[in-house]
Design a protein around this motif. Structure first.
Motif, PDB file in Angstrom:
ATOM      1  N   SER A  26       0.841  -1.210   0.000  1.00  0.00           N
ATOM      2  CA  SER A  26       0.000   0.000   0.000  1.00  0.00           C
ATOM      3  C   SER A  26       0.867   1.249   0.000  1.00  0.00           C
ATOM      4  O   SER A  26       2.041   1.206   0.398  1.00  0.00           O
ATOM      5  N   ILE A  28       3.171   4.293   0.212  1.00  0.00           N
ATOM      6  CA  ILE A  28       4.586   4.546  -0.091  1.00  0.00           C
ATOM      7  C   ILE A  28       5.302   3.234  -0.437  1.00  0.00           C
ATOM      8  O   ILE A  28       6.094   3.174  -1.384  1.00  0.00           O
ATOM      9  N   ASP A  47       4.131  -8.005   4.032  1.00  0.00           N
ATOM     10  CA  ASP A  47       3.008  -7.174   4.484  1.00  0.00           C
ATOM     11  C   ASP A  47       1.942  -8.066   5.104  1.00  0.00           C
ATOM     12  O   ASP A  47       1.944  -9.287   4.898  1.00  0.00           O
ATOM     13  N   ASN A  88       9.641  -0.113   5.755  1.00  0.00           N
ATOM     14  CA  ASN A  88       8.621   0.898   5.488  1.00  0.00           C
ATOM     15  C   ASN A  88       7.309   0.643   6.237  1.00  0.00           C
ATOM     16  O   ASN A  88       6.544   1.579   6.459  1.00  0.00           O
ATOM     17  N   TYR A 154       3.581   7.241  18.049  1.00  0.00           N
ATOM     18  CA  TYR A 154       4.134   7.253  16.689  1.00  0.00           C
ATOM     19  C   TYR A 154       5.370   8.146  16.619  1.00  0.00           C
ATOM     20  O   TYR A 154       6.409   7.748  16.071  1.00  0.00           O
ATOM     21  N   VAL A 187       2.141  12.662   3.174  1.00  0.00           N
ATOM     22  CA  VAL A 187       2.053  11.955   1.897  1.00  0.00           C
ATOM     23  C   VAL A 187       0.608  11.498   1.696  1.00  0.00           C
ATOM     24  O   VAL A 187      -0.031  11.011   2.648  1.00  0.00           O
ATOM     25  N   THR A 189      -1.642   9.183   1.328  1.00  0.00           N
ATOM     26  CA  THR A 189      -1.890   7.730   1.429  1.00  0.00           C
ATOM     27  C   THR A 189      -3.029   7.489   2.419  1.00  0.00           C
ATOM     28  O   THR A 189      -3.616   8.426   2.950  1.00  0.00           O
TER      29      THR A 189
HETATM   30  N1  LIG Z   1       1.572   8.991   4.742  1.00  0.00           N
HETATM   31  C1  LIG Z   1       2.307   9.884   5.381  1.00  0.00           C
HETATM   32  O1  LIG Z   1       1.957  11.066   5.454  1.00  0.00           O
HETATM   33  C2  LIG Z   1       3.593   9.463   6.039  1.00  0.00           C
HETATM   34  C3  LIG Z   1       4.421  10.478   6.557  1.00  0.00           C
HETATM   35  C4  LIG Z   1       5.625  10.132   7.178  1.00  0.00           C
HETATM   36  C5  LIG Z   1       5.979   8.800   7.286  1.00  0.00           C
HETATM   37  N2  LIG Z   1       5.165   7.835   6.782  1.00  0.00           N
HETATM   38  C6  LIG Z   1       5.589   6.449   6.944  1.00  0.00           C
HETATM   39  O2  LIG Z   1       5.616   5.788   5.707  1.00  0.00           O
HETATM   40  C7  LIG Z   1       5.394   4.391   5.899  1.00  0.00           C
HETATM   41  C8  LIG Z   1       4.318   3.912   4.959  1.00  0.00           C
HETATM   42  O3  LIG Z   1       3.109   4.586   5.264  1.00  0.00           O
HETATM   43  P1  LIG Z   1       1.942   4.828   4.182  1.00  0.00           P
HETATM   44  O4  LIG Z   1       1.586   6.238   4.301  1.00  0.00           O
HETATM   45  O5  LIG Z   1       2.305   4.256   2.871  1.00  0.00           O
HETATM   46  O6  LIG Z   1       0.773   3.987   4.894  1.00  0.00           O
HETATM   47  P2  LIG Z   1      -0.158   2.806   4.382  1.00  0.00           P
HETATM   48  O7  LIG Z   1      -1.114   2.557   5.505  1.00  0.00           O
HETATM   49  O8  LIG Z   1      -0.701   3.112   3.028  1.00  0.00           O
HETATM   50  O9  LIG Z   1       0.853   1.567   4.232  1.00  0.00           O
HETATM   51  C9  LIG Z   1       1.384   0.917   5.336  1.00  0.00           C
HETATM   52  C10 LIG Z   1       1.583  -0.547   4.970  1.00  0.00           C
HETATM   53  O10 LIG Z   1       2.190  -1.223   6.099  1.00  0.00           O
HETATM   54  C11 LIG Z   1       1.505  -2.448   6.294  1.00  0.00           C
HETATM   55  N3  LIG Z   1       1.619  -2.856   7.694  1.00  0.00           N
HETATM   56  C12 LIG Z   1       1.051  -2.283   8.779  1.00  0.00           C
HETATM   57  N4  LIG Z   1       1.355  -2.977   9.881  1.00  0.00           N
HETATM   58  C13 LIG Z   1       2.149  -4.008   9.487  1.00  0.00           C
HETATM   59  C14 LIG Z   1       2.772  -5.074  10.171  1.00  0.00           C
HETATM   60  N5  LIG Z   1       2.634  -5.233  11.494  1.00  0.00           N
HETATM   61  N6  LIG Z   1       3.527  -5.947   9.454  1.00  0.00           N
HETATM   62  C15 LIG Z   1       3.652  -5.809   8.117  1.00  0.00           C
HETATM   63  N7  LIG Z   1       3.067  -4.823   7.420  1.00  0.00           N
HETATM   64  C16 LIG Z   1       2.320  -3.931   8.097  1.00  0.00           C
HETATM   65  C17 LIG Z   1       0.063  -2.148   5.908  1.00  0.00           C
HETATM   66  O11 LIG Z   1      -0.671  -3.352   5.649  1.00  0.00           O
HETATM   67  C18 LIG Z   1       0.259  -1.278   4.687  1.00  0.00           C
HETATM   68  O12 LIG Z   1       0.355  -2.049   3.508  1.00  0.00           O
HETATM   69  C19 LIG Z   1       5.062   4.227   7.383  1.00  0.00           C
HETATM   70  O13 LIG Z   1       6.225   3.818   8.090  1.00  0.00           O
HETATM   71  C20 LIG Z   1       4.660   5.617   7.804  1.00  0.00           C
HETATM   72  O14 LIG Z   1       4.869   5.844   9.174  1.00  0.00           O
HETATM   73  C21 LIG Z   1       3.989   8.144   6.168  1.00  0.00           C
END
Ligand SMILES: NC(=O)c1ccc[n+]([C@@H]2O[C@H](COP(=O)([O-])OP(=O)(O)OC[C@H]3O[C@@H](n4cnc5c(N)ncnc54)[C@H](O)[C@@H]3O)[C@@H](O)[C@H]2O)c1
Length: 246
Positions: A26, A28, A47, A88, A154, A187, A189
């Protein structure tokens, strides 16, 4: 070095390399899987949710030691040993500190910080053998300044990811394993869609100096750069990708 010599051709190429991307189904992570494959890597996505976008999908909760161990064995068997690890996977529960339960605190730390530790520990023998191993951890602006959309657990976990990155960069440099961290701002998402009410999203985007959320691809390109030979002397870096949210 195990890779065919990508440096001789295009330093941004990931040709001949095996990459593992956690949370690759999903947002990023999905974009990182796509970019890494476009650059020639064989990519495994670890995942909870399935994806058909990777060369290999392994169902794995990154916070569960046995599942992580089994997942890296599967990657080795199916794609060969990992040269690149992208930590990630993450969860980002919203809310104020006063509403934070012990259970929620522990789950967030387990996925966002302990999950990074477990994946690095299992990947390390493979990354060392690579001769040119790379780990990129997904941090956040939450670990640099404060979280704009998620809770204090977080922010604490992401602060830990940054500290872990620097410590390991120093320890693993002699073993030719580089360790870097990408810190996105906001981001577009599921995390934003879940944590920010729809009628507040436009105002939040306008509060960013560049006036918009990042696209997942804009985080993926930086992540793939850090994993590539183009960044061969770069380790211990914490790279802000946040549209000017300083
Ligand atoms: N979206 C933002 O604004 C943002 C900003 C800064 C950092 N991030 C970081 O980027 C990364 C990705 O986030 P995203 O925005 O793509 O979110 P997202 O929810 O779209 O994707 C996260 C993915 O991680 C998987 N996941 C969750 N728990 C899990 C586990 N225990 N084991 C395996 N997989 C697991 C989910 O199934 C999902 O596919 C995260 O580490 C998040 O903290 C996101």
């Amino acid at each position: 070095m195990r890779q065919d010599n990508a440096t001789d051709r295009d330093p941004a190429s990931l040709s001949g390399r095996t990459a593992v991307v956690t949370g690759g189904s999903s947002g990023i992570g999905e974009a990182i899987v796509r970019h890494a494959r476009q650059r020639g890597a064989r990519v495994a996505a670890l995942d909870l949710e399935p994806t058909s976008g990777a060369d290999l999908f392994v169902a794995c909760d990154v916070s569960v030691e046995d599942e992580v161990r089994a997942a890296f064995e599967k990657v080795d068997d199916a794609l060969g040993p990992a040269d690149i690890l992208v930590n990630n996977a993450g969860i980002a529960p919203p809310g104020r500190f006063t509403d934070l339960t012990t259970r929620s605190w522990e789950r967030t730390l387990a996925v966002d910080l302990t999950g990074v530790f477990l994946c690095i520990r299992e990947a390390l023998p493979q990354l060392r053998a690579s001769g040119d191993g790379s780990i990129t951890n997904m941090g956040s602006i939450a670990g640099r300044h404060r979280s704009l959309t998620a809770n204090a657990a977080y922010a604490a976990a992401k602060g830990g990811v940054i500290a872990l990155t620097r410590q390991l960069a120093h320890e693993l440099a002699p073993e030719r394993v580089r360790v870097n961290c990408v810190c996105p701002g906001l981001v577009g998402t599921e995390i934003i869609r879940r944590n920010v009410p729809e009628n507040e999203q436009a105002d939040l985007a306008r509060s960013i100096p560049m006036g918009r959320f990042a696209a997942p691809e804009e985080i993926a390109t930086v992540t793939c750069f850090l994993a590539s030979a183009a960044a061969s002397y770069l380790t211990g870096a914490v790279v802000d990708v946040n549209g000017g949210l300083l």
